[in-house]
Design a protein around this motif. Structure first.
Motif, PDB file in Angstrom:
ATOM      1  N   ALA A   3      13.969 118.728  -2.351  1.00 46.39           N
ATOM      2  CA  ALA A   3      14.480 120.120  -2.237  1.00 46.39           C
ATOM      3  C   ALA A   3      13.844 120.421  -3.604  1.00 46.39           C
ATOM      4  CB  ALA A   3      15.742 119.783  -1.906  1.00 46.39           C
ATOM      5  N   ALA A   4      14.074 121.213  -3.820  1.00 47.76           N
ATOM      6  CA  ALA A   4      13.844 122.500  -4.940  1.00 47.76           C
ATOM      7  C   ALA A   4      14.742 121.936  -6.131  1.00 47.76           C
ATOM      8  CB  ALA A   4      13.287 123.241  -5.453  1.00 47.76           C
ATOM      9  N   ALA A   5      15.446 121.706  -6.022  1.00 48.63           N
ATOM     10  CA  ALA A   5      16.596 121.428  -7.048  1.00 48.63           C
ATOM     11  C   ALA A   5      16.664 119.804  -7.052  1.00 48.63           C
ATOM     12  CB  ALA A   5      18.103 121.522  -6.968  1.00 48.63           C
ATOM     13  N   ASN A   6      16.333 119.415  -6.614  1.00 48.02           N
ATOM     14  CA  ASN A   6      16.179 117.490  -7.209  1.00 48.02           C
ATOM     15  C   ASN A   6      15.211 117.259  -7.280  1.00 48.02           C
ATOM     16  OD1 ASN A   6      18.837 117.590  -5.806  1.00 48.02           O
ATOM     17  ND2 ASN A   6      17.600 116.325  -3.729  1.00 48.02           N
ATOM     18  N   LEU A   7      13.785 117.887  -7.188  1.00 50.25           N
ATOM     19  CA  LEU A   7      12.569 117.634  -7.861  1.00 50.25           C
ATOM     20  C   LEU A   7      12.631 118.162  -9.237  1.00 50.25           C
ATOM     21  CD1 LEU A   7       9.437 116.209  -7.085  1.00 50.25           C
ATOM     22  CD2 LEU A   7       9.457 119.051  -6.670  1.00 50.25           C
ATOM     23  N   GLU A   8      13.167 119.072  -8.956  1.00 52.27           N
ATOM     24  CA  GLU A   8      13.531 119.421 -10.884  1.00 52.27           C
ATOM     25  C   GLU A   8      14.139 118.466 -11.713  1.00 52.27           C
ATOM     26  OE1 GLU A   8      15.490 123.453 -11.438  1.00 52.27           O
ATOM     27  OE2 GLU A   8      14.389 123.966 -13.017  1.00 52.27           O
ATOM     28  N   ALA A   9      15.353 118.572 -11.473  1.00 52.96           N
ATOM     29  CA  ALA A   9      16.115 117.010 -12.148  1.00 52.96           C
ATOM     30  C   ALA A   9      15.192 115.864 -12.015  1.00 52.96           C
ATOM     31  CB  ALA A   9      17.283 116.740 -11.317  1.00 52.96           C
ATOM     32  N   ILE A  10      14.051 115.324 -11.177  1.00 53.50           N
ATOM     33  CA  ILE A  10      13.412 114.053 -11.302  1.00 53.50           C
ATOM     34  C   ILE A  10      12.574 114.850 -11.924  1.00 53.50           C
ATOM     35  CG2 ILE A  10      11.461 112.719 -10.269  1.00 53.50           C
ATOM     36  CD1 ILE A  10      13.206 113.483  -8.043  1.00 53.50           C
ATOM     37  N   LEU A  11      11.792 115.999 -12.650  1.00 53.83           N
ATOM     38  CA  LEU A  11      10.745 115.513 -13.006  1.00 53.83           C
ATOM     39  C   LEU A  11      11.849 116.418 -14.719  1.00 53.83           C
ATOM     40  CD1 LEU A  11       8.898 118.285 -11.674  1.00 53.83           C
ATOM     41  CD2 LEU A  11       8.209 116.137 -12.084  1.00 53.83           C
ATOM     42  N   LEU A  12      12.320 116.485 -15.327  1.00 51.59           N
ATOM     43  CA  LEU A  12      13.610 116.814 -16.256  1.00 51.59           C
ATOM     44  C   LEU A  12      13.722 114.987 -16.482  1.00 51.59           C
ATOM     45  CD1 LEU A  12      14.732 118.511 -18.601  1.00 51.59           C
ATOM     46  CD2 LEU A  12      16.542 118.329 -16.984  1.00 51.59           C
ATOM     47  N   THR A  13      14.109 114.527 -15.680  1.00 54.81           N
ATOM     48  CA  THR A  13      14.641 112.996 -16.410  1.00 54.81           C
ATOM     49  C   THR A  13      13.293 112.082 -16.404  1.00 54.81           C
ATOM     50  OG1 THR A  13      16.482 112.808 -14.450  1.00 54.81           O
ATOM     51  CG2 THR A  13      16.337 111.051 -15.452  1.00 54.81           C
ATOM     52  N   VAL A  14      12.413 112.639 -16.469  1.00 53.77           N
ATOM     53  CA  VAL A  14      11.341 111.632 -16.558  1.00 53.77           C
ATOM     54  C   VAL A  14      10.855 112.129 -18.097  1.00 53.77           C
ATOM     55  CG1 VAL A  14       8.682 111.572 -15.564  1.00 53.77           C
ATOM     56  CG2 VAL A  14      10.367 110.968 -13.711  1.00 53.77           C
ATOM     57  N   LYS A  15      10.894 113.648 -17.798  1.00 50.14           N
ATOM     58  CA  LYS A  15      10.451 113.816 -19.235  1.00 50.14           C
ATOM     59  C   LYS A  15      11.036 113.628 -20.302  1.00 50.14           C
ATOM     60  CE  LYS A  15      10.351 118.770 -21.339  1.00 50.14           C
ATOM     61  NZ  LYS A  15      10.702 120.134 -20.844  1.00 50.14           N
TER      62      LYS A  15
END
Lengths: 226, 356
Positions: A3-15
């Motif tokens: 889901a878009a919100a989950n993807l956002e959280a994943i990318l933020l975490t990796v960053k």
């Protein structure tokens, strides 16, 4: 897939984890080198301070960071004077907090790797015309490489896994401070178990694979040098 | 100015080293002494690996340390061979050898590494990591690595001490070849009399952190008052010339000031200068020349001194036409034969070894 919100959280975490790992290697290496070589009376207290995040509840660490970085705290006063605003509830604040929180997981493996190098090799390098910095880069760094690999992996994984400090210092702002662990908490609070599962399984898999690779790699290094 | 002058006062762990010495900066000088006498510390002070509170050091005219200055190790034009090789474990042999050489300007590279690699017989080891080398191979690579920086002075700290007897015999000939081919002065720390006798021209004897004697190896090996006299390997050195060869019996004769010695056949040209070593335990004494004995080397000699060497043994100094020889006999024999300085007798020599 996500889901878009989950993807956002994943990318933020990796960053966040990548940035924190790079910063920790830069900050942790000189600290580890000093701790591995010093005979100063300050060694034990500094080691204890570096190790504090291992035993402290994240809320304690987060609380003090929040106070220090807030508008009345010394760090907050400094950032305000520099025109940077205050750090709590920003991505930068999260980075600073994570650096403190994951410091021991980076410093300790590097320190152990440095301490395991025979001091005689540095003497040999000196008789072969290597200056002190040259000795560090040509002897200490390559021989401590397994320690650096362990440090980077643990630093990254530990930052991905943090929760309490994020909640205290970063809050829960989508796209800025809402990392995977916080997102899972949100989903559970909202009874969105399916969404929570999606991320929880991801973290579970990531953590297992990371640790498995780390142990397998270290085993290979020990077998090679034995 | 072709010498090394050093004055050090240094304390470490309750042990004091206090030396004031001059050594020729050419050929091989041995720093000899029992363990704990300060040999390694002296070498480390010369290398700058240890810093004496009070010290002066100059090598061939350049000052490396005095009251106001201290040249750090990496800026001293020296090579150092450690007892434990200390090869870099993360580099193969080739890159270990290159390590020092890459760090000196190409104009300063006087020693050709290829020649050294051949001289030390390590050409086939280039791709190997140090942990795949035997102790003797590691030490040969360490010697080549130290020579790679084209040192003005080569310091060797008991390079053979960590090796077993067989490995020692493997490495020693290489050291002799280096001495004979390269024009690099060496300081060789050792507590083994036989290594010193084979390698060194000059020697310095340390005991308890003090210099107790120094001089030519030949002179010092003939003395009975030094800490080396208790050693089983004590023995005099004799300089002479190859007089001829006996092909029938495969023997070689050497003439020296005190007569002629017969040795097993040596691959040396007639007239060549050689150095032979006669262990004190291989010399026995008789008042009259023996006949009907299997011993070939029997030479007239005169007693010049008698020193105690342990509870039951004595070390007798003999003069053979200007050359000194040592004999180890029992104290009982000294009394039975009435040995005293001035007495003329015969020395029976059971073994002679060519060392140079």
């Amino acid at each position: 897939m996500f889901a878009a919100a989950n993807l956002e959280a994943i990318l933020l975490t990796v960053k966040l984890a990548s940035l924190v790992t790079i910063l920790l290697l830069l900050i942790g290496t000189p600290i580890a080198w000093w701790l591995a070589n010093t005979r100063s009376a300050w060694k034990a207290p500094i080691e204890a301070i570096v190790a504090l995040p291992i035993v402290l509840p994240p809320s304690v660490l987060g609380f003090y960071l929040l106070v220090a970085m807030g508008p009345q705290g010394p760090v907050g006063q400094l950032t305000l004077a520099l025109g940077l605003g205050t750090l709590p509830f920003t991505f930068t604040g999260l980075v600073v907090a994570s650096v403190f929180y994951s410091l021991p997981f980076v410093v300790q493996p590097i320190q152990n790797a440095f301490a395991a190098i025979s001091p005689g090799l540095f003497e040999a390098a000196a008789t072969l015309r290597a200056r002190p910095w040259d000795r560090f880069f040509s002897v200490a760094l390559p021989l401590a490489r397994p320690g650096f690999v362990t440090a980077a992996v643990l630093g990254f994984a530990h930052t991905v896994g943090e929760f309490g400090v994020v909640l205290m210092v970063g809050g829960n702002i989508p796209g800025r401070t809402r990392v995977v662990s916080v997102q899972i908490y949100d989903h559970v609070e909202a009874l969105e178990y399916g969404q929570a599962h999606e991320l929880a399984i991801l973290l579970m898999g990531f953590s297992f694979v990371t640790l498995f690779l780390l142990y397998a790699l270290n085993r290979r290094v020990t077998t090679l040098s034995a | 100015m072709n010498e090394l002058a050093a004055r050090f006062k240094h304390n470490y762990g309750g042990f004091g080293l206090e030396v004031d010495l001059r050594l020729p900066a050419q050929g091989v000088s041995a720093i000899f002494g029992p363990s704990g006498s300060g040999k390694t510390t002296l070498l480390r002070l010369i290398a700058g690996l240890e810093r004496a509170t009070d010290g002066y050091l100059s090598v061939a005219g350049s000052v490396w340390q005095d009251a106001g200055s201290f040249v750090p190790t990496h800026a001293r034009p020296l090579g150092y061979v450690f007892q434990d090789a200390r090869l870099f474990p993360h580099l193969d042999v080739r890159r270990n050898l290159d390590y020092g050489m890459r760090r000196i300007p190409s104009a300063a590279r006087r020693v050709a590494l290829d020649g050294v690699i051949e001289l030390l017989g390590i050409g086939s080891l280039m791709e190997r990591k140090p942990d795949r080398l035997s102790g003797g191979e590691q030490q040969r690579v360490a010697i080549a690595r130290a020579l790679g920086v084209s040192p003005r002075l080569l310091l060797l700290d008991e390079p053979l001490a960590a090796l077993d007897q067989a490995r020692k015999q493997e490495v020693l000939p290489y050291l002799e070849r280096l001495r004979d081919t390269l024009d690099i002065p060496m300081l060789y720390v050792s507590h083994a009399v036989d290594e010193v006798a084979r390698l060194a021209d000059h020697m310095l004897v340390l005991d308890g952190g003090r210099v107790v004697a120094q001089g030519s190896t030949i002179d010092l090996m003939a003395r009975t008052d030094l800490p080396l006299s208790g050693d089983d390997a004590v023995g005099a050195l004799i300089e002479g010339r190859i007089a001829g060869h006996d092909e029938t019996y495969q023997l070689t004769t050497v003439d020296f000031s005190g007569g002629r010695l017969t040795l097993p056949r040596q691959a040396r040209a007639v007239g060549e200068r050689v150095r032979v070593r006669v262990l004190a335990r291989d010399v026995s004494l008789t008042l009259t020349a023996q006949t009907g004995t299997s011993i070939i080397n029997i030479l007239p000699a005169q007693v010049t001194g008698i020193a105690s060497a342990g509870p039951s043994q004595s070390l007798v100094s003999l003069d053979l036409g200007g050359t000194t020889l040592l004999a180890r006999v029992t104290r009982k024999s000294v009394d039975a034969l009435g040995l005293k300085p001035g007495l003329a007798l015969h020395a029976q020599i059971k073994g002679v070894a060519l060392v140079k």
